[in-house]
Design a protein around this motif. Sequence first.
Motif, PDB file in Angstrom:
ATOM      1  N   GLN A  58      24.963  64.732  77.269  1.00 17.56           N
ATOM      2  CA  GLN A  58      26.012  65.045  76.296  1.00 17.56           C
ATOM      3  C   GLN A  58      25.669  66.291  75.477  1.00 17.56           C
ATOM      4  O   GLN A  58      26.526  66.845  74.791  1.00 17.56           O
ATOM      5  N   TYR A  59      24.409  66.738  75.519  1.00 15.10           N
ATOM      6  CA  TYR A  59      23.990  67.902  74.747  1.00 15.10           C
ATOM      7  C   TYR A  59      24.166  69.214  75.496  1.00 15.10           C
ATOM      8  O   TYR A  59      24.249  70.275  74.877  1.00 15.10           O
ATOM      9  N   LEU A  60      24.146  69.170  76.806  1.00 10.90           N
ATOM     10  CA  LEU A  60      24.132  70.395  77.597  1.00 10.90           C
ATOM     11  C   LEU A  60      25.534  70.939  77.855  1.00 10.90           C
ATOM     12  O   LEU A  60      26.315  70.352  78.593  1.00 10.90           O
ATOM     13  N   THR A  61      25.838  72.058  77.241  1.00 15.33           N
ATOM     14  CA  THR A  61      27.090  72.753  77.548  1.00 15.33           C
ATOM     15  C   THR A  61      26.902  73.551  78.830  1.00 15.33           C
ATOM     16  O   THR A  61      25.778  73.750  79.301  1.00 15.33           O
ATOM     17  N   ALA A  62      28.005  74.041  79.390  1.00 12.24           N
ATOM     18  CA  ALA A  62      27.924  74.866  80.592  1.00 12.24           C
ATOM     19  C   ALA A  62      27.090  76.121  80.327  1.00 12.24           C
ATOM     20  O   ALA A  62      26.298  76.550  81.174  1.00 12.24           O
ATOM     21  N   ILE A 134      15.144  80.470  75.002  1.00 13.10           N
ATOM     22  CA  ILE A 134      16.250  81.404  74.747  1.00 13.10           C
ATOM     23  C   ILE A 134      15.754  82.594  73.934  1.00 13.10           C
ATOM     24  O   ILE A 134      16.123  83.746  74.204  1.00 13.10           O
ATOM     25  N   GLU A 135      14.900  82.332  72.938  1.00 11.81           N
ATOM     26  CA  GLU A 135      14.306  83.420  72.155  1.00 11.81           C
ATOM     27  C   GLU A 135      13.534  84.377  73.057  1.00 11.81           C
ATOM     28  O   GLU A 135      13.646  85.607  72.924  1.00 11.81           O
ATOM     29  N   GLY A 146      24.226  88.752  71.299  1.00 10.18           N
ATOM     30  CA  GLY A 146      25.348  87.844  71.058  1.00 10.18           C
ATOM     31  C   GLY A 146      25.170  86.508  71.753  1.00 10.18           C
ATOM     32  O   GLY A 146      25.388  85.443  71.160  1.00 10.18           O
ATOM     33  N   THR A 147      24.758  86.556  73.020  1.00  8.87           N
ATOM     34  CA  THR A 147      24.526  85.326  73.785  1.00  8.87           C
ATOM     35  C   THR A 147      23.397  84.518  73.177  1.00  8.87           C
ATOM     36  O   THR A 147      23.484  83.288  73.048  1.00  8.87           O
ATOM     37  N   ALA A 148      22.327  85.212  72.777  1.00 16.02           N
ATOM     38  CA  ALA A 148      21.176  84.523  72.181  1.00 16.02           C
ATOM     39  C   ALA A 148      21.577  83.845  70.874  1.00 16.02           C
ATOM     40  O   ALA A 148      21.277  82.673  70.650  1.00 16.02           O
ATOM     41  N   LYS A 149      22.271  84.569  70.000  1.00 16.72           N
ATOM     42  CA  LYS A 149      22.658  84.029  68.693  1.00 16.72           C
ATOM     43  C   LYS A 149      23.552  82.804  68.846  1.00 16.72           C
ATOM     44  O   LYS A 149      23.342  81.773  68.183  1.00 16.72           O
ATOM     45  N   LYS A 150      24.532  82.907  69.718  1.00 25.95           N
ATOM     46  CA  LYS A 150      25.472  81.800  69.941  1.00 25.95           C
ATOM     47  C   LYS A 150      24.744  80.536  70.380  1.00 25.95           C
ATOM     48  O   LYS A 150      24.955  79.445  69.839  1.00 25.95           O
ATOM     49  N   ASN A 151      23.852  80.681  71.362  1.00 18.93           N
ATOM     50  CA  ASN A 151      23.188  79.501  71.921  1.00 18.93           C
ATOM     51  C   ASN A 151      22.058  78.981  71.041  1.00 18.93           C
ATOM     52  O   ASN A 151      21.834  77.771  70.971  1.00 18.93           O
ATOM     53  N   LEU A 152      21.351  79.873  70.353  1.00 21.44           N
ATOM     54  CA  LEU A 152      20.311  79.425  69.439  1.00 21.44           C
ATOM     55  C   LEU A 152      20.914  78.607  68.296  1.00 21.44           C
ATOM     56  O   LEU A 152      20.366  77.583  67.887  1.00 21.44           O
ATOM     57  N   LYS A 153      22.054  79.056  67.791  1.00 21.57           N
ATOM     58  CA  LYS A 153      22.727  78.334  66.709  1.00 21.57           C
ATOM     59  C   LYS A 153      23.169  76.947  67.185  1.00 21.57           C
ATOM     60  O   LYS A 153      23.052  75.955  66.460  1.00 21.57           O
ATOM     61  N   TYR A 154      23.650  76.890  68.423  1.00 20.77           N
ATOM     62  CA  TYR A 154      24.106  75.611  68.951  1.00 20.77           C
ATOM     63  C   TYR A 154      22.936  74.653  69.192  1.00 20.77           C
ATOM     64  O   TYR A 154      23.032  73.456  68.912  1.00 20.77           O
ATOM     65  N   VAL A 155      21.811  75.170  69.687  1.00 19.65           N
ATOM     66  CA  VAL A 155      20.637  74.321  69.912  1.00 19.65           C
ATOM     67  C   VAL A 155      20.116  73.772  68.589  1.00 19.65           C
ATOM     68  O   VAL A 155      19.722  72.604  68.499  1.00 19.65           O
ATOM     69  N   LYS A 252      38.101  74.742  68.649  1.00 16.87           N
ATOM     70  CA  LYS A 252      38.138  75.307  67.307  1.00 16.87           C
ATOM     71  C   LYS A 252      36.784  75.897  66.900  1.00 16.87           C
ATOM     72  O   LYS A 252      36.714  76.705  65.976  1.00 16.87           O
ATOM     73  N   ALA A 253      35.724  75.456  67.577  1.00 16.94           N
ATOM     74  CA  ALA A 253      34.385  75.888  67.184  1.00 16.94           C
ATOM     75  C   ALA A 253      34.122  77.315  67.608  1.00 16.94           C
ATOM     76  O   ALA A 253      34.330  77.682  68.749  1.00 16.94           O
ATOM     77  N   ASP A 254      33.668  78.132  66.661  1.00 20.83           N
ATOM     78  CA  ASP A 254      33.329  79.524  66.961  1.00 20.83           C
ATOM     79  C   ASP A 254      31.914  79.762  66.453  1.00 20.83           C
ATOM     80  O   ASP A 254      31.698  80.014  65.290  1.00 20.83           O
ATOM     81  N   TYR A 255      30.936  79.681  67.358  1.00 20.26           N
ATOM     82  CA  TYR A 255      29.553  79.744  66.948  1.00 20.26           C
ATOM     83  C   TYR A 255      29.092  81.184  66.725  1.00 20.26           C
ATOM     84  O   TYR A 255      27.961  81.419  66.344  1.00 20.26           O
ATOM     85  N   ASP A 256      29.951  82.145  66.960  1.00 20.51           N
ATOM     86  CA  ASP A 256      29.556  83.535  66.736  1.00 20.51           C
ATOM     87  C   ASP A 256      29.810  83.995  65.311  1.00 20.51           C
ATOM     88  O   ASP A 256      29.385  85.048  64.901  1.00 20.51           O
ATOM     89  N   ASP A 257      30.557  83.179  64.579  1.00 21.42           N
ATOM     90  CA  ASP A 257      30.891  83.588  63.208  1.00 21.42           C
ATOM     91  C   ASP A 257      29.677  83.454  62.301  1.00 21.42           C
ATOM     92  O   ASP A 257      28.846  82.608  62.497  1.00 21.42           O
TER      93      ASP A 257
END
Length: 257
Positions: A58-62, A134-135, A146-155, A252-257
């Motif tokens: 349930q934690y792993l997004t595509a 990811i780091e 951008g990709t790193a920031k988005k996924n690090l925030k989500y993790v 609705k979630a925008d993890y880049d903001d």
Amino acid sequence: MDTTTIVIVLAAIVTISIVVIVLSQMREKARIERARKVTAQEDAYNRAQRLLSEIPGQYLTADLKLLLIKRMEEACSKLAALKANLPVKKWQESTLQIKNQILEKQDSRPPVKIDSPEKSSYVKELLQNLFKMIEGMHKSGRIDAGTAKKNLKYVLFLVHKTHADLHVFQARDYVRQNQIRKAIHAYHLASTEMGKSRDNPLAMKAVKSFRTRIKELEALSNEGQDTASAESQSKLDREWDTFLHDDEWKKKADYDD
């Protein structure tokens, strides 16, 4: 043989010996360096494969899955170039198969219930390793900022959710035992954990739901109602089980903001 000739011959022998020794040392260093590189890439492949298989489904997004696949593909490519004595071809075929399943949205992984402190700690460790991976990919230029920031925030959000999962499980157990005050405290702890990801709309939705649940339980406690009544009103508990699969909130979630 005169003295000069003897000296020249001895010097030649010494020079040849030194050259042989140097070449031998260079070959040994090259062998050791190659072995080090093979071990490093084998470890990188195994770490990414472990994270892909052991992080709760349930934690792993595509996106996270594809980052792990990318790391596995990179490791396999380097191992192939090093001509490593490993089943690299088999690994590449397996990785490609999983990648295609992810892209075709056919890769389903079972959810894991976080029902003990030990399991919570283990999942947290896996997520921390994913964060470091990811780091590392970002620092080495393999993924953009951008990709790193988005996924690090989500993790990081997932780390908080892992703790919240445990508190929710404990709260449910307290409700079943009719220990309503303890259940309320557990929901408060869950709310605090999710509140650490304030920039994530999913987390804020959870905080709001926890507050609603706490009010429900406080009302039940004040009215002296029994466990069955408490359980019947637990809409939150049903929602929490599918929390990360809530498509409307994900949109609705925008993890880049």
